[in-house]
Design a protein around this motif. Structure first.
Motif, short mmCIF file in Angstrom:
data_model
loop_
_atom_site.label_atom_id
_atom_site.label_comp_id
_atom_site.label_asym_id
_atom_site.label_seq_id
_atom_site.Cartn_x
_atom_site.Cartn_y
_atom_site.Cartn_z
N THR A 67 0.90 -1.17 0.03
CA THR A 67 0.12 0.09 -0.18
C THR A 67 0.85 1.25 0.19
OG1 THR A 67 -0.02 0.20 2.33
CG2 THR A 67 -1.66 -1.25 1.29
N LYS A 68 0.41 2.38 0.24
CA LYS A 68 1.01 3.77 0.44
C LYS A 68 1.38 3.86 1.72
CE LYS A 68 -1.48 5.75 -3.54
NZ LYS A 68 -2.23 6.88 -3.88
N GLY A 69 1.26 2.81 2.79
CA GLY A 69 1.77 3.12 3.98
C GLY A 69 0.65 3.57 5.06
N SER A 70 1.20 3.88 6.13
CA SER A 70 0.46 4.04 7.42
C SER A 70 -0.99 4.81 6.96
CB SER A 70 1.06 4.60 8.35
OG SER A 70 2.21 3.68 8.93
N ASN A 71 -0.51 6.07 6.31
CA ASN A 71 -1.66 7.02 6.06
C ASN A 71 -2.87 6.44 5.07
OD1 ASN A 71 -0.56 8.80 7.91
ND2 ASN A 71 0.33 10.08 6.38
N GLU A 72 -2.64 5.45 4.38
CA GLU A 72 -3.46 4.66 3.61
C GLU A 72 -4.02 3.49 4.39
OE1 GLU A 72 -4.22 3.09 -0.91
OE2 GLU A 72 -2.12 2.57 -0.19
N ASN A 73 -3.21 2.84 5.16
CA ASN A 73 -3.62 1.60 5.74
C ASN A 73 -4.85 1.83 6.78
OD1 ASN A 73 -1.75 0.18 4.30
ND2 ASN A 73 -0.44 0.08 6.00
N ILE A 74 -4.61 3.14 7.51
CA ILE A 74 -5.77 3.48 8.59
C ILE A 74 -7.03 3.45 7.97
CG2 ILE A 74 -6.40 5.21 10.22
CD1 ILE A 74 -3.69 5.46 10.96
N PRO A 75 -7.43 4.34 6.86
CA PRO A 75 -8.65 4.49 6.20
C PRO A 75 -9.10 3.19 5.30
CG PRO A 75 -7.25 5.72 4.92
CD PRO A 75 -6.48 5.51 6.45
N LEU A 76 -8.17 2.25 4.85
CA LEU A 76 -8.52 1.06 4.46
C LEU A 76 -8.82 0.13 5.52
CD1 LEU A 76 -5.45 0.51 1.77
CD2 LEU A 76 -8.09 0.89 1.38
N LEU A 77 -8.51 0.01 6.62
CA LEU A 77 -8.92 -0.81 7.81
C LEU A 77 -10.47 -0.38 8.31
CD1 LEU A 77 -5.69 -1.04 9.94
CD2 LEU A 77 -6.90 -3.08 8.83
N GLU A 78 -10.57 0.84 8.36
CA GLU A 78 -11.88 1.44 8.83
C GLU A 78 -12.72 1.21 7.66
OE1 GLU A 78 -10.38 5.24 11.58
OE2 GLU A 78 -10.34 5.42 9.52
N ALA A 79 -12.36 1.14 6.31
CA ALA A 79 -13.40 0.79 5.27
C ALA A 79 -13.69 -0.97 5.38
CB ALA A 79 -12.93 1.21 4.24
N GLY A 80 -13.08 -1.65 5.91
CA GLY A 80 -13.05 -2.91 6.04
C GLY A 80 -12.37 -3.57 4.78
N GLN A 81 -11.43 -2.76 4.00
CA GLN A 81 -10.71 -3.49 2.95
C GLN A 81 -9.58 -3.90 3.18
OE1 GLN A 81 -10.70 -0.21 -0.20
NE2 GLN A 81 -12.44 0.33 0.62
N LEU A 82 -8.96 -3.71 4.44
CA LEU A 82 -7.92 -4.48 4.91
C LEU A 82 -8.19 -5.32 6.01
CD1 LEU A 82 -4.92 -2.12 4.37
CD2 LEU A 82 -5.41 -4.20 3.18
N ASP A 83 -7.79 -6.34 6.56
CA ASP A 83 -8.17 -7.07 7.76
C ASP A 83 -7.27 -6.69 9.04
OD1 ASP A 83 -10.19 -8.84 6.99
OD2 ASP A 83 -8.79 -9.93 5.98
N ILE A 84 -5.86 -6.59 8.69
CA ILE A 84 -4.83 -6.04 9.67
C ILE A 84 -3.81 -5.40 8.71
CG2 ILE A 84 -5.10 -8.26 11.15
CD1 ILE A 84 -2.61 -9.35 9.79
N ALA A 85 -3.26 -4.36 9.41
CA ALA A 85 -2.05 -3.49 8.55
C ALA A 85 -1.08 -3.14 9.47
CB ALA A 85 -2.79 -2.60 7.93
N THR A 86 0.27 -2.75 8.99
CA THR A 86 1.18 -2.21 9.73
C THR A 86 1.11 -0.71 9.87
OG1 THR A 86 2.36 -2.23 7.55
CG2 THR A 86 2.84 -3.90 9.14
N VAL A 87 1.29 -0.10 10.85
CA VAL A 87 1.00 1.32 11.20
C VAL A 87 1.92 1.91 12.04
CG1 VAL A 87 -0.54 3.21 11.96
CG2 VAL A 87 -1.66 1.19 10.70
N ALA A 88 2.60 3.05 11.75
CA ALA A 88 3.65 3.52 12.72
C ALA A 88 3.27 4.13 13.69
CB ALA A 88 4.34 4.70 11.64
N GLY A 89 3.91 4.45 14.60
CA GLY A 89 3.39 4.93 15.91
C GLY A 89 2.71 6.35 15.96
N GLU A 90 3.22 7.20 15.07
CA GLU A 90 2.81 8.54 14.99
C GLU A 90 1.43 8.47 14.60
OE1 GLU A 90 6.58 8.33 16.30
OE2 GLU A 90 5.99 7.77 14.51
N PRO A 91 1.22 8.02 13.46
CA PRO A 91 -0.11 8.25 12.87
C PRO A 91 -1.36 7.24 13.56
CG PRO A 91 1.28 7.12 11.24
CD PRO A 91 2.31 7.70 12.37
N ALA A 92 -0.66 6.30 14.18
CA ALA A 92 -1.62 5.31 15.08
C ALA A 92 -2.02 6.44 16.25
CB ALA A 92 -1.03 4.15 15.37
N TYR A 93 -1.08 6.92 16.92
CA TYR A 93 -1.52 7.77 18.07
C TYR A 93 -2.35 8.81 17.79
CZ TYR A 93 -0.53 11.55 21.57
OH TYR A 93 -0.89 12.62 22.63
#
Length: 320
Positions: A67-93
């Protein structure tokens, strides 16, 4: 792709993956794992994670996806388009705390590894401090990754603005950074952690590498302003010719899961993962920090850990 339970006989007929246990076909649980752009630390970790987990539990089929990384993984997870994803600490926080957006309902599967941030330059260049890089072109990482967010917090902590005090470069592919430093298009490359591919490439290059991290005084200033950042250290010999420990600040990266991931699936993932901590560590240096104890210690709040995972952590006595 959502988690899917598939009949193995049908999978065999279509040429897909199937698992055998005691001579009997068993159903597979397919899980999509979002990582980041090729050449970065998240795909390296994600591929090793999938290999180790799939080998440990033949009924699992974890499928890494760039993917494009953390900033894309978060909305993809929220939309149910991914099941799990790697996310850096700062965007996760920021997502957990609702900084600049509504607070997320995503949950933590595991802490991955700590990410002390620092710059790397060619060893034959004169730069030795962060302020030496002011006004220079600096590659701060891939556009959608969490690395530029970490650097923005750290620079802000010492009174610098990333896009004003530097000629900021944001990469399409994380793996492009080392070549840009080598040929002079960038004076420095920003990255984080042990085993990060960009740092390894620079350290193994003919010119060699010099790492630049905040000074002790700068670390104190950063932590005073951004208290969620933690003091972290890159041990000696983490990279070729790096003979001394490097102190910096940073945070823990996580594997996050979509809110609707069933409790029993999250429990099973946690049980499998923490049952192979030793094997995973031997497969990848960064994975040595992927432990049940570190997940509890790194989570901003234990209630942010997925309930299925938390049930397992309580069973083994790691969480209360």
């Amino acid at each position: 792709m959502k988690i899917a339970l598939m009949v193995c006989a049908a999978i065999l007929l279509t040429g897909g993956a199937a698992a055998q246990e005691g001579g009997k076909a068993i159903s597979k649980t397919t899980i999509t794992l979002g990582t980041a752009t090729p050449g970065g630390g998240f795909p390296l970790y994600g591929n090793a994670f999938a290999d180790a987990m799939n080998a440990a539990d033949p009924s699992l089929s974890i499928e890494p996806r760039n993917t494009k990384g953390s900033n894309e993984n978060i909305p993809l997870l929220e939309a149910g388009q991914l099941d799990i994803a790697t996310v850096a600490g700062e965007p996760a926080y920021e997502a957990f705390m609702g900084i600049g957006r509504p607070a997320t309902k995503l949950k933590i599967l595991t802490a991955m590894y700590s990410s002390p941030g620092m710059f790397v330059v060619r060893a034959d260049r004169p730069y030795r401090t962060i302020r030496d890089l002011v006004g220079q072109p600096v590659a701060f990482g891939a556009k959608g990754s969490g690395l530029p967010i970490l650097s923005r917090y750290i620079l802000d902590g010492i009174g610098l603005k990333q896009d004003e005090d530097f000629k900021s470069i944001y990469l399409d592919r994380a793996g492009d950074g080392p070549a840009m430093v080598q040929d002079g298009r960038a004076a420095a490359l920003w990255g984080a952690g042990v085993g990060w591919p960009g740092f390894a490439a620079m350290a193994e290059s003919p010119t060699g590498a010099r790492f630049i991290a905040p000074s002790a005084e700068e670390i104190a200033r950063i932590r005073a302003k951004h208290t969620f950042l933690k003091p972290l250290t890159i041990p000696p010999n983490s990279y070729p010719k790096q003979t001394e420990a490097i102190a910096s600040v940073g945070s823990w990266s996580f594997i996050l899961v979509r809110e609707s991931l069933p409790d029993d699936v999250a429990y099973r993932l946690a049980k499998t993962l923490h049952g192979i901590e030793g094997e995973f560590c031997r497969k990848l240096a960064q994975a040595c920090e992927t432990t049940a104890a570190n997940t509890v210690a790194a989570a901003p709040n234990v209630e942010l850990i997925h309930p299925g995972v938390l049930r397992f952590l309580r069973e083994i006595g790691v969480a209360k």
